[in-house]
Design a protein around this motif. Structure first.
Motif, mmCIF file in Angstrom:
data_model
loop_
_atom_site.group_PDB
_atom_site.id
_atom_site.type_symbol
_atom_site.label_atom_id
_atom_site.label_comp_id
_atom_site.label_asym_id
_atom_site.label_seq_id
_atom_site.Cartn_x
_atom_site.Cartn_y
_atom_site.Cartn_z
ATOM 1 N N VAL A 3 104.440 -72.558 83.339
ATOM 2 C CA VAL A 3 104.734 -71.286 81.872
ATOM 3 C C VAL A 3 104.966 -70.559 83.307
ATOM 4 C CG1 VAL A 3 103.621 -70.251 81.350
ATOM 5 C CG2 VAL A 3 103.627 -72.397 80.655
ATOM 6 N N VAL A 43 107.323 -67.338 83.822
ATOM 7 C CA VAL A 43 107.158 -65.978 83.433
ATOM 8 C C VAL A 43 107.402 -65.065 84.895
ATOM 9 C CG1 VAL A 43 105.047 -64.149 82.961
ATOM 10 C CG2 VAL A 43 104.938 -66.245 82.397
ATOM 11 N N LEU A 46 111.099 -64.558 84.674
ATOM 12 C CA LEU A 46 111.140 -63.055 83.280
ATOM 13 C C LEU A 46 110.805 -61.612 84.032
ATOM 14 C CD1 LEU A 46 110.334 -64.776 80.106
ATOM 15 C CD2 LEU A 46 112.400 -64.534 80.900
ATOM 16 N N GLY A 58 103.322 -57.456 79.654
ATOM 17 C CA GLY A 58 104.285 -59.009 79.132
ATOM 18 C C GLY A 58 104.112 -59.773 79.945
ATOM 19 N N ALA A 59 103.545 -59.649 81.136
ATOM 20 C CA ALA A 59 103.277 -61.233 81.698
ATOM 21 C C ALA A 59 101.588 -61.445 81.410
ATOM 22 C CB ALA A 59 103.565 -60.467 82.825
ATOM 23 N N ALA A 104 100.838 -61.414 78.692
ATOM 24 C CA ALA A 104 100.382 -61.966 77.236
ATOM 25 C C ALA A 104 101.126 -63.090 77.349
ATOM 26 C CB ALA A 104 101.261 -60.977 76.365
ATOM 27 N N ALA A 105 102.527 -62.910 77.666
ATOM 28 C CA ALA A 105 103.654 -65.061 78.475
ATOM 29 C C ALA A 105 102.688 -65.283 79.142
ATOM 30 C CB ALA A 105 104.583 -64.131 79.093
ATOM 31 N N LEU A 106 101.596 -65.238 79.669
ATOM 32 C CA LEU A 106 100.547 -66.464 80.953
ATOM 33 C C LEU A 106 100.320 -66.975 79.459
ATOM 34 C CD1 LEU A 106 100.639 -65.186 84.326
ATOM 35 C CD2 LEU A 106 101.736 -67.476 83.227
ATOM 36 N N ILE A 124 99.924 -66.475 76.412
ATOM 37 C CA ILE A 124 99.627 -67.241 75.231
ATOM 38 C C ILE A 124 100.716 -69.398 75.694
ATOM 39 C CG2 ILE A 124 102.594 -67.505 73.440
ATOM 40 C CD1 ILE A 124 101.596 -64.555 73.101
ATOM 41 N N GLY A 125 101.556 -68.621 76.725
ATOM 42 C CA GLY A 125 102.493 -70.587 77.222
ATOM 43 C C GLY A 125 101.711 -71.065 77.335
#
Length: 84
Positions: A21, A25, A28, A59-60, A62-64, A66-67
């Motif tokens: 993950v 991230v 991205l 954003g990063a 949240a992505a970490l 959720i992932g």
């Protein structure tokens, strides 16, 4: 002498290795920074660096999170033993 016991070290299950993950991230983030740099250099929009950095960090993060949750959920399914 060392003897190899295949039962002690079973081979990994076949299949493609999963991407981590964090790697996805950070990839991205780098792509987003590159795209924003190109857009700002072309003069299409004027960007405030502080706001861009805040948006990328939100954003990063949240992505970490959720992932990580999705990865943990998938890992829990793989390691069930059938015991209650």
């Amino acid at each position: 002498m060392n003897s190899y016991d295949p039962a002690a070290n079973p081979p990994e299950t076949p299949g493609s290795p999963r991407a981590r993950v964090g790697t996805v991230v950070w990839g991205l983030i780098v792509l987003a920074l590159a795209a924003l740099t190109i857009i700002s250099r072309l003069g299409i929009v004027t960007l405030n660096g502080t706001y861009v950095l805040i948006g990328l960090m939100i954003g990063a993060g949240a992505a970490l999170v959720i992932g990580g949750l999705l990865s943990a959920r998938g890992r829990d399914k793989d390691t069930t033993t059938g015991k209650a």
